[in-house]
Design a protein around this motif. Structure first.
Motif, short mmCIF file in Angstrom:
data_model
loop_
_atom_site.label_atom_id
_atom_site.label_comp_id
_atom_site.label_asym_id
_atom_site.label_seq_id
_atom_site.Cartn_x
_atom_site.Cartn_y
_atom_site.Cartn_z
N GLY A 222 2.89 2.71 33.29
CA GLY A 222 2.68 2.70 31.56
C GLY A 222 3.66 1.43 30.90
N VAL A 223 3.68 1.30 29.72
CA VAL A 223 4.61 0.64 28.62
C VAL A 223 5.59 1.39 27.85
CG1 VAL A 223 2.84 -1.19 28.73
CG2 VAL A 223 2.85 0.50 27.24
N ILE A 224 6.82 1.63 27.64
CA ILE A 224 7.10 1.48 25.81
C ILE A 224 7.42 2.17 24.94
CG2 ILE A 224 10.17 1.74 25.35
CD1 ILE A 224 9.69 2.57 28.88
N THR A 225 6.86 2.71 24.02
CA THR A 225 6.27 2.90 23.09
C THR A 225 7.27 3.51 22.16
OG1 THR A 225 5.60 5.11 23.27
CG2 THR A 225 3.49 2.82 24.10
N ASP A 226 8.12 4.12 22.50
CA ASP A 226 9.28 4.31 21.24
C ASP A 226 10.35 4.47 22.26
OD1 ASP A 226 10.78 5.19 19.44
OD2 ASP A 226 10.25 7.24 19.54
N LEU A 227 11.08 4.15 21.44
CA LEU A 227 13.22 3.69 22.77
C LEU A 227 13.65 3.55 21.54
CD1 LEU A 227 14.32 2.89 24.58
CD2 LEU A 227 14.75 0.98 24.43
N SER A 228 14.71 4.26 21.12
CA SER A 228 15.59 5.29 20.05
C SER A 228 17.15 5.50 20.48
CB SER A 228 15.13 6.32 19.79
OG SER A 228 15.76 7.70 20.19
N ILE A 229 17.55 4.90 21.56
CA ILE A 229 18.87 4.85 22.02
C ILE A 229 18.96 2.96 22.87
CG2 ILE A 229 18.93 7.11 23.08
CD1 ILE A 229 17.76 5.92 25.89
N ARG A 230 20.34 2.69 22.76
CA ARG A 230 20.89 1.56 22.83
C ARG A 230 22.40 2.00 23.54
NH1 ARG A 230 17.52 -2.22 23.05
NH2 ARG A 230 15.91 -2.37 20.72
N PRO A 231 22.46 1.14 24.73
CA PRO A 231 23.70 1.79 25.29
C PRO A 231 24.77 1.87 24.92
CG PRO A 231 23.13 -1.02 26.52
CD PRO A 231 22.01 -0.38 25.22
N SER A 233 25.86 4.10 23.20
CA SER A 233 25.12 5.55 22.14
C SER A 233 25.19 6.50 22.51
CB SER A 233 23.82 5.33 22.06
OG SER A 233 23.33 5.22 22.83
N THR A 234 25.22 7.19 21.92
CA THR A 234 25.72 8.87 22.41
C THR A 234 24.61 9.81 22.04
OG1 THR A 234 28.53 9.44 21.60
CG2 THR A 234 27.18 11.43 22.04
N VAL A 235 24.64 10.73 22.84
CA VAL A 235 23.31 11.44 23.00
C VAL A 235 23.05 12.78 22.80
CG1 VAL A 235 22.08 9.91 23.29
CG2 VAL A 235 22.80 11.71 25.21
N MET A 236 22.38 13.36 21.96
CA MET A 236 22.82 15.25 22.35
C MET A 236 21.82 15.87 22.72
SD MET A 236 25.18 15.35 20.15
CE MET A 236 25.29 17.16 19.61
N ALA A 237 22.03 17.23 23.48
CA ALA A 237 20.89 17.66 24.61
C ALA A 237 19.51 18.78 23.51
CB ALA A 237 21.91 18.77 24.60
N GLY A 238 18.47 17.56 24.51
CA GLY A 238 17.21 17.95 23.62
C GLY A 238 16.90 16.80 22.70
N ALA A 239 17.41 16.17 22.69
CA ALA A 239 17.20 14.39 21.66
C ALA A 239 16.19 13.67 22.33
CB ALA A 239 18.87 13.88 21.13
N PRO A 240 14.87 13.04 21.92
CA PRO A 240 14.34 12.13 22.42
C PRO A 240 14.84 11.12 22.90
CG PRO A 240 13.65 12.74 20.16
CD PRO A 240 14.57 13.89 20.43
N LEU A 241 14.75 10.37 23.70
CA LEU A 241 15.50 8.90 24.16
C LEU A 241 14.53 7.69 24.06
CD1 LEU A 241 16.88 10.37 27.50
CD2 LEU A 241 17.90 10.52 24.89
N LEU A 242 13.04 7.83 24.72
CA LEU A 242 11.88 6.85 24.87
C LEU A 242 10.99 7.69 25.78
CD1 LEU A 242 11.21 6.87 27.98
CD2 LEU A 242 13.63 5.79 27.83
N ARG A 243 10.26 6.55 24.89
CA ARG A 243 8.80 7.03 25.57
C ARG A 243 7.68 6.22 26.09
NH1 ARG A 243 4.56 10.67 21.90
NH2 ARG A 243 2.34 9.81 22.30
N ILE A 244 6.69 6.89 26.99
CA ILE A 244 5.98 6.07 27.89
C ILE A 244 4.66 6.70 27.36
CG2 ILE A 244 5.69 5.83 30.11
CD1 ILE A 244 8.14 6.35 30.87
N ASN A 245 3.44 5.39 27.34
CA ASN A 245 2.34 5.16 27.60
C ASN A 245 1.92 5.33 28.87
OD1 ASN A 245 1.82 6.51 24.43
ND2 ASN A 245 0.70 7.10 25.42
N GLY A 246 1.21 5.93 29.23
CA GLY A 246 0.49 5.57 30.55
C GLY A 246 -0.61 4.98 30.55
N THR A 247 -0.91 3.17 31.09
CA THR A 247 -2.12 2.32 30.74
C THR A 247 -3.26 3.03 31.97
OG1 THR A 247 -1.43 0.64 32.32
CG2 THR A 247 -0.67 0.65 30.30
N GLY A 248 -3.60 3.97 32.60
CA GLY A 248 -4.57 4.49 33.85
C GLY A 248 -6.22 4.42 32.97
N THR A 249 -6.11 5.15 31.67
CA THR A 249 -7.04 5.21 30.48
C THR A 249 -6.42 5.00 29.44
OG1 THR A 249 -6.44 7.50 30.63
CG2 THR A 249 -7.51 6.90 32.58
N VAL A 250 -7.57 4.98 28.22
CA VAL A 250 -7.02 4.40 27.32
C VAL A 250 -8.42 4.95 26.04
CG1 VAL A 250 -5.97 1.95 27.32
CG2 VAL A 250 -8.85 2.32 27.10
#
Length: 408
Positions: A222-231, A233-250
């Motif tokens: 798929g493709v990255i549709t949301d990216l909320s981190i950078r090299p 950066s500190t992350v907490m347990a349960g925090a969303p890091l990124l989102r991927i959308n599949g491209t097999g169907t739309v």
């Protein structure tokens, strides 16, 4: 002497007056027979101003609205008068002047296909959100931008997790002890609690080395549709890091008029042509009819799922659709332009023999390609007025025909 002088003058005046009276009598004798009209033998119902036909007067005279005389309306007029059966009679010449056209009520079926338009959107069911399972910081981030393509199994982010180190060291220490079954099970549970999965725990047990980094890989193509981190950066347990959308169907969101929604059912076959991809046709099926009506366009959204194996379809693309509906049972059809909608009633003007017209209440169904389904109110073979019906309906309303027909 003066009387003698006036006598010739008076004689001339007398001759002129006599000649004038003779000519006037002759003119009246000529005009009076022509002015006689059959309308004189008819009963006058009332007088009115043709420009303001709703106002009636009980005697002739000048119009209070226009610079003209009031016009009489007779009990049996040849144009625009009500007849004994509750209709309105219009002469052939007046019908031609009004542009009256009629159409026959036919029996048939609506077209099996109908068109619509829509736009491409991501398939939300193919979306994947990656989260941090423990506190840490970003050590390595191969993907850097939104809409970057990713492949299944590709490394997306590497996190250093300090909490893992103590749990793994405890596990490796207990693993070296004899008779460590109970202690080893407790150490394994601690690694699970800090966010390690079974694969990572097995790797630590087999290698005997501490693994301080957590590697997250792409679960789908798929493709990255949301990216909320950078090299770094500190992350907490349960925090969303990124989102991927599949491209097999739309998803394809189509806008349908309310009159066509009744003909759409989930699973119906649909073909789509994309303006950005001329010559290509995509096939899909109706996924759902969304309960969302646009207040501006009075359309309903229909969600269609399209296959996208080559990832050619992208969100925002414009599409033209063809819905393939099964053939229905025969129904009564009339031109859509013949329907008069008043808000409370739906009416058509029936064209009878002899140049008379009668309003009829009807109940309508679906509309497509200028044809409207009639559920009740008319029969096959009857003729309805398709042009000029508003003028006829206005005249019928002014003469009370509609109210008489609606009365019990």
């Amino acid at each position: 002497m003066k009387n003698r002088q006036l006598f010739p003058v008076l004689a001339v005046v007398a001759i002129l007056i006599g000649t004038g009276l003779y000519q006037l009598g002759k003119r009246q004798a000529t005009v009076m027979p022509v002015a006689a009209s059959p309308a004189a033998d008819k009963k006058v119902l009332y007088w009115h101003d043709p420009m303001v036909p709703g106002q009636k007067f009980d005697k002739p005279g000048p119009s209070p609205f226009m610079d003209m005389e009031l016009v009489p309306v007779y009990a049996e007029a040849g144009s625009g008068a009500s007849n004994d059966v509750g209709g309105i009679a219009i002469s052939a010449r007046m019908q031609q002047n009004l542009g009256v056209r009629t159409a026959t009520v036919t029996t048939g079926t609506l077209p099996a296909t109908f068109a619509a338009v829509g736009t491409i959107a991501w398939n939300e069911r193919d979306a994947v959100v990656l989260q941090a399972r423990a506190n840490g910081f970003v050590e390595r981030l191969p993907v850097r931008a939104v809409l970057d393509p990713v492949r299944q199994g590709q490394t997306l982010v590497e996190l250093t997790v300090p909490d893992w180190i103590a749990a793994q060291e405890e596990f490796l220490t207990v693993q070296r002890l004899p008779d460590n079954a109970l202690l080893l099970d407790g150490a394994r549970q601690r690694m699970v609690l800090v966010g390690m999965n079974e694969t990572q725990i097995a790797h630590v047990a087999s290698s005997g080395k501490v693994q301080a980094r957590m590697t997250l890989r792409a679960p789908v193509n798929g493709v990255i549709t949301d990216l909320s981190i950078r090299p770094g950066s500190t992350v907490m347990a349960g925090a969303p890091l990124l989102r991927i959308n599949g491209t097999g169907t739309v998803w394809l969101h189509a806008e349908l008029p309310e009159s066509l929604v009744a003909r759409v059912t989930p699973g119906m076959a649909v073909t789509a042509q994309i303006a950005a991809l001329p010559g290509k046709t995509f096939s899909g099926r109706v996924d759902a009819i969304l309960p969302d009506v646009s207040a501006a366009t009075r359309t309903l959204k229909v969600r269609i799922e399209l296959a996208n194996p080559a990832a050619l379809l992208a969100p925002g693309m414009f599409a033209t659709l063809q819905f393939i509906a099964p053939a229905g049972a025969p129904v009564l059809l009339i031109p859509t332009e013949a329907v008069i909608r008043t808000g409370k009633r739906t009416v058509v003007m029936l064209a009878n023999d002899g140049g008379t017209f009668t309003p009829a209440d009807i109940e309508t169904g679906a509309e497509e390609n200028g044809q409207t389904v009639v559920l009740r109110g008319v029969q096959a073979g009857q003729k309805v007025v398709s042009s000029g019906q508003f003028l006829i309906d206005s005249d019928a309303s002014l003469k009370g025909i509609t109210s008489r027909m609606s009365a019990p």
